[in-house]
Motif scaffolding. Structure first.
Motif, PDB file in Angstrom:
ATOM      1  N   ALA A  92       0.818  -1.217   0.000  1.00  0.00           N
ATOM      2  CA  ALA A  92       0.000   0.000   0.000  1.00  0.00           C
ATOM      3  C   ALA A  92       0.854   1.271   0.000  1.00  0.00           C
ATOM      4  O   ALA A  92       0.366   2.345  -0.342  1.00  0.00           O
ATOM      5  N   VAL A  93       2.120   1.150   0.356  1.00  0.00           N
ATOM      6  CA  VAL A  93       3.024   2.303   0.319  1.00  0.00           C
ATOM      7  C   VAL A  93       3.870   2.279  -0.949  1.00  0.00           C
ATOM      8  O   VAL A  93       3.976   3.284  -1.660  1.00  0.00           O
ATOM      9  N   VAL A  94       4.482   1.143  -1.241  1.00  0.00           N
ATOM     10  CA  VAL A  94       5.467   1.064  -2.312  1.00  0.00           C
ATOM     11  C   VAL A  94       4.832   1.181  -3.697  1.00  0.00           C
ATOM     12  O   VAL A  94       5.324   1.923  -4.553  1.00  0.00           O
ATOM     13  N   LEU A  95       3.752   0.467  -3.943  1.00  0.00           N
ATOM     14  CA  LEU A  95       3.131   0.486  -5.274  1.00  0.00           C
ATOM     15  C   LEU A  95       2.659   1.889  -5.684  1.00  0.00           C
ATOM     16  O   LEU A  95       3.002   2.357  -6.778  1.00  0.00           O
ATOM     17  N   PRO A  96       1.911   2.613  -4.843  1.00  0.00           N
ATOM     18  CA  PRO A  96       1.515   3.979  -5.244  1.00  0.00           C
ATOM     19  C   PRO A  96       2.703   4.927  -5.403  1.00  0.00           C
ATOM     20  O   PRO A  96       2.713   5.772  -6.306  1.00  0.00           O
ATOM     21  N   ASN A  97       3.721   4.797  -4.537  1.00  0.00           N
ATOM     22  CA  ASN A  97       4.888   5.669  -4.675  1.00  0.00           C
ATOM     23  C   ASN A  97       5.679   5.341  -5.931  1.00  0.00           C
ATOM     24  O   ASN A  97       6.234   6.245  -6.566  1.00  0.00           O
ATOM     25  N   ALA A  98       5.746   4.075  -6.302  1.00  0.00           N
ATOM     26  CA  ALA A  98       6.423   3.704  -7.546  1.00  0.00           C
ATOM     27  C   ALA A  98       5.668   4.266  -8.750  1.00  0.00           C
ATOM     28  O   ALA A  98       6.278   4.759  -9.705  1.00  0.00           O
ATOM     29  N   LEU A  99       4.352   4.204  -8.695  1.00  0.00           N
ATOM     30  CA  LEU A  99       3.550   4.765  -9.785  1.00  0.00           C
ATOM     31  C   LEU A  99       3.761   6.276  -9.889  1.00  0.00           C
ATOM     32  O   LEU A  99       3.906   6.823 -10.986  1.00  0.00           O
TER      33      LEU A  99
END
Length: 177
Positions: A92-99
């Protein structure tokens, strides 16, 4: 005429109109030197000395922290439910920040207002994706450990400070110059 020369002429014209301002000789109330317009070479040297922090380094650090937190929950908690919850928190933190990192770095923006708009749009996309992930996880995972998930999310978010600390201090500041 180059853009730098055009900018210098505009600034010189503004200073000539102001009349009473003497930026070359005066400083601010704290005794610091007045603002100085950098030449192209000085700006390039400053950028070489202080490179920009890549958002991908932050995303990589967040992913590493997510793996560490998930492993810690796996080792010290009874059962894998808390480890899976921690993994959901990391996602929930890494995926949106990567996007967001991909969206803001995929093409170079030369206009400042376009850069701000791009940042705002991708920040909104990031927030909506975090909300969507949390809603899906809350509805789909029956035995979710909220403590494990939220602590992992906080740990992944706070790792940004560690990335900034690894950049180190500027040598001229530490020398007192």
């Amino acid at each position: 005429m180059t853009p730098t020369e055009t900018r210098d002429k505009v600034l010189a014209a503004r200073n000539a109109k102001a009349g009473t301002w003497d930026d070359e000789k005066s400083g601010d109330a704290g005794g610091e030197a007045a603002f100085k317009v950098l030449t192209r070479e000085e700006a390039q040297a400053l950028r070489a000395k202080n490179p920009l922090l890549s958002p991908w380094k932050v995303v990589a650090a967040q992913a590493a922290a997510g793996v560490v937190f998930t492993a810690l929950w796996w080792l010290f908690a009874e059962g894998s439910v808390k480890a899976w919850s921690a993994l959901y928190g990391a996602v929930a933190v890494v995926l949106p920040n990567a996007l967001m990192a991909w969206g803001t770095t995929r093409r170079q923006v030369t206009n400042a207002s376009a850069a701000v708009l791009s940042f705002a749009v991708w920040e909104l996309v990031k927030i909506l994706l975090v909300i969507a992930i949390l809603v899906v996880v809350a509805k789909q995972v029956a035995d979710l450990s909220w403590v494990a998930m939220l602590l992992t999310m906080m740990g992944c978010l706070k790792v940004n400070w560690l990335v900034l600390l690894t950049r180190g201090r500027n040598k001229s500041i530490s020398d007192g110059n």
